[in-house]
Design an enzyme around this catalytic site. Structure first.
Site, PDB file in Angstrom:
ATOM      1  N   CYS A   1       2.147 -16.309  31.721  1.00 12.08           N
ATOM      2  CA  CYS A   1       2.409 -16.920  33.027  1.00 12.08           C
ATOM      3  C   CYS A   1       1.201 -17.677  33.570  1.00 12.08           C
ATOM      4  O   CYS A   1       0.066 -17.235  33.430  1.00 12.08           O
ATOM      5  CB  CYS A   1       2.764 -15.849  34.049  1.00 12.08           C
ATOM      6  SG  CYS A   1       4.130 -14.816  33.557  1.00 12.08           S
TER       7      CYS A   1
ATOM      8  N   TRP B   1       6.542 -16.327  31.722  1.00  9.92           N
ATOM      9  CA  TRP B   1       6.792 -15.732  30.410  1.00  9.92           C
ATOM     10  C   TRP B   1       7.554 -14.447  30.710  1.00  9.92           C
ATOM     11  O   TRP B   1       7.011 -13.542  31.336  1.00  9.92           O
ATOM     12  CB  TRP B   1       5.457 -15.454  29.714  1.00  9.92           C
ATOM     13  CG  TRP B   1       5.544 -14.571  28.516  1.00  9.92           C
ATOM     14  CD1 TRP B   1       5.549 -13.202  28.500  1.00  9.92           C
ATOM     15  CD2 TRP B   1       5.617 -14.980  27.162  1.00  9.92           C
ATOM     16  NE1 TRP B   1       5.631 -12.753  27.214  1.00  9.92           N
ATOM     17  CE2 TRP B   1       5.675 -13.822  26.369  1.00  9.92           C
ATOM     18  CE3 TRP B   1       5.645 -16.230  26.533  1.00  9.92           C
ATOM     19  CZ2 TRP B   1       5.753 -13.872  24.987  1.00  9.92           C
ATOM     20  CZ3 TRP B   1       5.719 -16.265  25.151  1.00  9.92           C
ATOM     21  CH2 TRP B   1       5.770 -15.100  24.400  1.00  9.92           C
TER      22      TRP B   1
ATOM     23  N   ARG C   1      -0.353 -21.975  27.467  1.00 11.00           N
ATOM     24  CA  ARG C   1      -0.492 -20.515  27.524  1.00 11.00           C
ATOM     25  C   ARG C   1       0.771 -19.804  27.058  1.00 11.00           C
ATOM     26  O   ARG C   1       0.732 -18.631  26.727  1.00 11.00           O
ATOM     27  CB  ARG C   1      -0.789 -20.075  28.967  1.00 11.00           C
ATOM     28  CG  ARG C   1      -2.108 -20.558  29.488  1.00 11.00           C
ATOM     29  CD  ARG C   1      -2.189 -20.386  30.987  1.00 11.00           C
ATOM     30  NE  ARG C   1      -2.169 -18.993  31.386  1.00 11.00           N
ATOM     31  CZ  ARG C   1      -3.252 -18.255  31.599  1.00 11.00           C
ATOM     32  NH1 ARG C   1      -4.434 -18.787  31.434  1.00 11.00           N
ATOM     33  NH2 ARG C   1      -3.156 -17.014  31.966  1.00 11.00           N
TER      34      ARG C   1
ATOM     35  N   HIS D   1      -0.185  -1.203  -6.097  1.00 14.36           N
ATOM     36  CA  HIS D   1       0.299  -0.012  -5.391  1.00 14.36           C
ATOM     37  C   HIS D   1       1.492  -0.327  -4.495  1.00 14.36           C
ATOM     38  O   HIS D   1       1.741   0.399  -3.540  1.00 14.36           O
ATOM     39  CB  HIS D   1      -0.832   0.609  -4.577  1.00 14.36           C
ATOM     40  CG  HIS D   1      -1.974   1.085  -5.423  1.00 14.36           C
ATOM     41  ND1 HIS D   1      -1.832   2.106  -6.342  1.00 14.36           N
ATOM     42  CD2 HIS D   1      -3.252   0.644  -5.527  1.00 14.36           C
ATOM     43  CE1 HIS D   1      -2.990   2.286  -6.964  1.00 14.36           C
ATOM     44  NE2 HIS D   1      -3.863   1.409  -6.488  1.00 14.36           N
TER      45      HIS D   1
ATOM     46  N   GLU E   1      -5.705 -13.593   7.859  1.00 11.07           N
ATOM     47  CA  GLU E   1      -5.610 -14.698   8.816  1.00 11.07           C
ATOM     48  C   GLU E   1      -4.680 -15.790   8.274  1.00 11.07           C
ATOM     49  O   GLU E   1      -3.887 -16.382   9.020  1.00 11.07           O
ATOM     50  CB  GLU E   1      -7.021 -15.239   9.121  1.00 11.07           C
ATOM     51  CG  GLU E   1      -7.104 -16.497   9.955  1.00 11.07           C
ATOM     52  CD  GLU E   1      -6.501 -16.391  11.364  1.00 11.07           C
ATOM     53  OE1 GLU E   1      -6.105 -15.294  11.768  1.00 11.07           O
ATOM     54  OE2 GLU E   1      -6.397 -17.438  12.020  1.00 11.07           O
TER      55      GLU E   1
ATOM     56  N   GLU F   1       3.045 -17.335  12.149  1.00 10.56           N
ATOM     57  CA  GLU F   1       3.075 -17.888  13.505  1.00 10.56           C
ATOM     58  C   GLU F   1       3.675 -19.288  13.521  1.00 10.56           C
ATOM     59  O   GLU F   1       4.473 -19.621  14.383  1.00 10.56           O
ATOM     60  CB  GLU F   1       1.648 -17.995  14.069  1.00 10.56           C
ATOM     61  CG  GLU F   1       1.007 -16.688  14.452  1.00 10.56           C
ATOM     62  CD  GLU F   1      -0.426 -16.889  14.922  1.00 10.56           C
ATOM     63  OE1 GLU F   1      -0.780 -16.321  15.961  1.00 10.56           O
ATOM     64  OE2 GLU F   1      -1.212 -17.586  14.254  1.00 10.56           O
TER      65      GLU F   1
ATOM     66  N   LYS G   1      -0.323 -18.067  24.296  1.00 10.01           N
ATOM     67  CA  LYS G   1      -1.758 -18.226  24.015  1.00 10.01           C
ATOM     68  C   LYS G   1      -2.565 -17.076  24.611  1.00 10.01           C
ATOM     69  O   LYS G   1      -3.417 -16.513  23.954  1.00 10.01           O
ATOM     70  CB  LYS G   1      -2.228 -19.559  24.609  1.00 10.01           C
ATOM     71  CG  LYS G   1      -3.680 -19.869  24.368  1.00 10.01           C
ATOM     72  CD  LYS G   1      -3.878 -20.402  22.985  1.00 10.01           C
ATOM     73  CE  LYS G   1      -5.311 -20.614  22.619  1.00 10.01           C
ATOM     74  NZ  LYS G   1      -5.490 -20.518  21.161  1.00 10.01           N
TER      75      LYS G   1
ATOM     76  N   ASN H   1       1.280 -13.627  38.550  1.00 11.13           N
ATOM     77  CA  ASN H   1       0.921 -13.370  37.143  1.00 11.13           C
ATOM     78  C   ASN H   1       0.711 -11.883  36.987  1.00 11.13           C
ATOM     79  O   ASN H   1       0.148 -11.270  37.897  1.00 11.13           O
ATOM     80  CB  ASN H   1      -0.455 -13.985  36.843  1.00 11.13           C
ATOM     81  CG  ASN H   1      -0.359 -15.261  36.106  1.00 11.13           C
ATOM     82  OD1 ASN H   1       0.711 -15.813  35.948  1.00 11.13           O
ATOM     83  ND2 ASN H   1      -1.507 -15.755  35.672  1.00 11.13           N
ATOM     84  N   GLY H   2       1.038 -11.334  35.826  1.00  9.73           N
ATOM     85  CA  GLY H   2       0.736  -9.925  35.593  1.00  9.73           C
ATOM     86  C   GLY H   2       1.953  -9.051  35.831  1.00  9.73           C
ATOM     87  O   GLY H   2       3.093  -9.531  35.829  1.00  9.73           O
TER      88      GLY H   2
ATOM     89  N   LYS I   1      -1.307 -17.030  10.126  1.00  5.46           N
ATOM     90  CA  LYS I   1      -1.069 -18.432  10.489  1.00  5.46           C
ATOM     91  C   LYS I   1       0.285 -18.898   9.948  1.00  5.46           C
ATOM     92  O   LYS I   1       1.012 -19.630  10.617  1.00  5.46           O
ATOM     93  CB  LYS I   1      -2.170 -19.340   9.916  1.00  5.46           C
ATOM     94  CG  LYS I   1      -3.463 -19.289  10.666  1.00  5.46           C
ATOM     95  CD  LYS I   1      -3.386 -20.087  11.949  1.00  5.46           C
ATOM     96  CE  LYS I   1      -4.347 -19.555  13.002  1.00  5.46           C
ATOM     97  NZ  LYS I   1      -4.098 -18.237  13.550  1.00  5.46           N
TER      98      LYS I   1
HETATM   99  C1  G6P Z   1      -2.280 -14.270  21.215  1.00  5.93           C
HETATM  100  C2  G6P Z   1      -2.546 -15.617  20.576  1.00  5.93           C
HETATM  101  C3  G6P Z   1      -3.389 -15.461  19.323  1.00  5.93           C
HETATM  102  C4  G6P Z   1      -4.672 -14.693  19.656  1.00  5.93           C
HETATM  103  C5  G6P Z   1      -4.369 -13.358  20.340  1.00  5.93           C
HETATM  104  C6  G6P Z   1      -5.631 -12.723  20.891  1.00  5.93           C
HETATM  105  O1  G6P Z   1      -1.461 -13.515  20.395  1.00  5.93           O
HETATM  106  O2  G6P Z   1      -1.326 -16.251  20.254  1.00  5.93           O
HETATM  107  O3  G6P Z   1      -3.731 -16.728  18.797  1.00  5.93           O
HETATM  108  O4  G6P Z   1      -5.378 -14.467  18.477  1.00  5.93           O
HETATM  109  O5  G6P Z   1      -3.501 -13.568  21.457  1.00  5.93           O
HETATM  110  O6  G6P Z   1      -6.129 -13.537  21.906  1.00  5.93           O
HETATM  111  P1  G6P Z   1      -7.617 -13.618  22.369  1.00  5.93           P
HETATM  112  O7  G6P Z   1      -7.602 -14.638  23.476  1.00  5.93           O
HETATM  113  O8  G6P Z   1      -7.995 -12.258  22.855  1.00  5.93           O
HETATM  114  O9  G6P Z   1      -8.435 -14.056  21.211  1.00  5.93           O
END
Ligand code: G6P
Length: 614
Positions: free
Chosen positions: A2, A77, A28, A510, A487, A494, A609, A102-103, A491
């Site tokens: 949000c 959100w 965000r 395993h 990672e 995502e 985000k 927010n929150g 990616k």
């Molecule tokens: C969300 C984002 C990710 C990020 C994660 C942690 O899931 O989509 O890209 O890695 O939050 O966020 P931060 O801001 O703590 O790195």
């Protein structure tokens, strides 16, 4: 997640700011949006809300001809209640009070029951609507003072929140409150703005004040008329000039922010490496009290989420091998609910792009409450919650990262973790002068190596066509390259919605080997390091089961392209910083698979985000 905006402008319409600000907060993550303004011509609070993109809401705002000198806006959100227009913000109580939030109000159910018993009717399933009714109740029953009404209402709420409130009776003022979620006030000429994120305001002004937890402010077009802190005492907060560049918030010729951010990595990494190349590998880079803290710590625990968790996992290898300091890494959302054994000599590190990930923040608070005295935040967003709550802080110099899937924040976090390992290694007598010079050289050459890796894009785009048709993929790595495999798999998930998993290559036999067939592309991160022969043996296991291998390696690791084995080599051997360079390849691969599959690269479905809820 949000986002909040708001404005009071003595001589201008606020609607332009509200819609522009909300568009800048789109990155965000959100699923609906809305604005409310006080219309002088109609003498009422008017509102427009829409499910979907801000552009849809903006269109409706234009059609309705909304204008006003005071207003609030929100990207939502969904948490409490589905993605519907009635659940979108702003919420209004009785045409009198309008709120964006927010929150989470954790005790909203009890509050809702209380307010329903008092006769308030709810139109949504949100926790936010209790704020609107609660403020109205206090306002109407306690002297029609908006500031006091917000103050009293907030004292009833548990949870983390930031809110902005306007009132039909007083269109010259707005009240904002911050408790756990970011909120800033920005100042123009006879105009004041509020936002949850500085990117929303810098097209209008750079003069900003960050509110602190517990602050409640009364605003007018002249600025902050009154500000009380969490104890109810009058206070002032410093006004700062934001240095965030507007260009960093625009695409500037790229098709996607993620593409732009991948290509910004040579510079972002060079800028971040400068901290150590100009300043030396000295504790002071991490804060005023770092010399004494670094000399007493005996171990490290890193807490993080998502991509930042994988950077922490990578950093562990450097911290243990270069600095010889025991390092654990833990997912923040798990740590915060565990019976931890606190150790005052353990340094708690949080890694976070946004600095406001709720689970990471709560994990830090939990560690502090258990008796951990020293903490270090490695963060990209200046003045965000995590660095402010930590004893020490150091900022990555990645610039604004807009793409939801993190890229340059990850590689710059790695630079800081490497710099920390060398700094601690030197301090603890494990790094000789020659080694120090070597590490500095490695950092100096890193941007060039990243540039070379970017040049691999056409080859990775060819691989991407094949990946795009597969239902899943497996990523393998060993040692310090295992987190890079993790990672890479993250990616791919995502961005492309293809199922992907990562395994340490030695663990293949395993379990995951059972999955390998011609439909399962297997990415292997296999630079020429001490584990290369082991990795090659693991690759044989895949080849023997008909699996197709996609090998990312470096120049001198003598892989041959054969049937079922595709190889892309980075043009040089990169040494200790190899994980950073191999990251570029896995980012580009996922980006191109996403392009082939036509998914939303910058805003993957269901993801946000900044994750400011649990
Ligand atoms: C969300 C984002 C990710 C990020 C994660 C942690 O899931 O989509 O890209 O890695 O939050 O966020 P931060 O801001 O703590 O790195």
């Amino acid at each position: 997640m949000c986002g909040i905006v708001g404005a009071i402008r003595a001589h201008a319409n606020v609607v332009d700011f509200l819609t522009d600000g909300l568009k800048r907060l789109e990155y965000r993550g959100y699923d609906s949006s809305g604005i409310a303004v006080y219309s002088e011509s109609e003498q009422k609070i008017k509102r427009v809300r829409r499910v979907g993109r801000v552009a849809l809401m903006e269109e409706a705002v234009k059609q309705k001809g909304l204008t006003g000198h005071i207003g609030i806006g929100h990207t939502r959100w969904a948490t409490h209640g589905g993605v519907t227009e009635p659940n979108a913000h702003p919420h209004i109580s009785g045409g009198l009070i309008s709120v964006v939030h927010n929150g989470i109000i954790e005790n909203f159910e009890a509050e809702r029951t209380r307010l329903e018993a008092l006769g308030y009717e709810f139109e949504s399933q949100t926790d936010t609507e209790v704020i609107a009714h609660s403020v109205r109740h206090e306002y109407e029953n306690n002297g029609k003072d908006l500031y006091r009404a917000v103050q009293t209402a907030c004292s009833r709420f548990h949870g983390a929140f930031a809110i902005a409130v306007i009132c039909h009776d007083d269109p010259a003022h707005m009240v904002v409150a911050r408790m756990g979620c970011p909120l800033l006030v920005a100042f123009g000429d006879e105009e004041v703005f509020i936002a949850s994120d500085v990117s929303a305001v810098i097209a209008f002004t750079r003069k900003v004040t960050y509110l602190e937890d517990g602050d409640i402010a009364l605003l007018s077009a002249n600025g902050i008329d009154m500000l009380l802190d969490k104890n109810g005492d009058k206070t002032e907060r410093a006004v700062k000039t934001s240095e965030l560049s507007l260009a960093s918030l625009e695409l500037g010729g790229y098709s996607h922010f993620m593409q732009k951010e991948i290509y910004e990595q040579p510079k972002a990494v060079a800028d971040t490496a400068e901290i150590f190349l100009d300043g030396g590998f000295v504790p002071e880079n991490f804060g005023e009290h770092a010399p004494e803290i670094f000399s007493k710590i005996k171990s490290i625990k890193i807490l993080a989420c998502g991509t930042s968790y994988y950077s922490a996992l990578t950093g562990k290898y450097w911290l243990e091998s270069i600095a010889r300091i025991r390092t654990d890494v833990e997912i923040a959302s798990e740590y915060r609910y565990r019976d931890v054994i606190a150790d005052p000599d353990e340094l708690i590190i949080t890694t976070s792009q946004s600095g406001e990930t709720l689970d990471t923040m709560e994990a830090l608070k939990y560690a502090q409450a258990q008796g951990h005295e020293c903490s270090l935040s490695i963060c990209n967003v200046l003045e965000s919650a995590l660095p402010r709550a930590s004893t020490l802080a150091i900022y990555t110099r990645a610039g604004a990262e807009i793409g939801v899937a993190s890229t340059k924040a990850f590689t710059t976090q790695l630079v800081i973790l490497f710099g920390l390992a060398v700094t601690l290694g030197k301090l603890r007598g494990h790094v000789s002068d020659d080694e120090l010079t070597g590490y500095a050289d490695d950092l100096r050459q890193l941007p060039g190596s990243i540039q070379h890796a970017l040049n691999l894009e056409p080859q990775l785009a060819v691989w991407a066509k094949e990946f795009a048709t597969k239902p899943s993929a497996l990523y393998l790595g060993r040692g310090i390259h295992y987190p890079i495999a993790l990672e890479g798999a993250l990616k791919l998930k995502e961005l492309t919605y293809i199922h992907a998993e990562a395994y340490p290559a030695g663990e293949l036999k395993h379990g995951p080997l059972a999955l390998v067939d011609e439909n399962m592309p297997v990415v292997v991160i296999a630079p020429n390091d001490k584990l290369l022969d082991k990795v090659k043996a693991n690759m044989q296991e895949v080849g023997a089961r008909g699996g197709e291998l996609f090998v990312l390696s470096d120049l001198d690791s003598d892989f041959a392209e054969t049937d079922g084995v595709h190889v892309i080599r980075t043009p040089r051997h990169i040494g200790v910083l190899s994980p950073i360079v191999h990251t570029i390849a896995v980012q580009l691969l996922s980006y191109h698979v996403a392009l082939v599959r036509g998914t939303d690269v910058d805003k993957p479905r269901n993801l946000a985000k900044s994750v400011t809820v649990e």
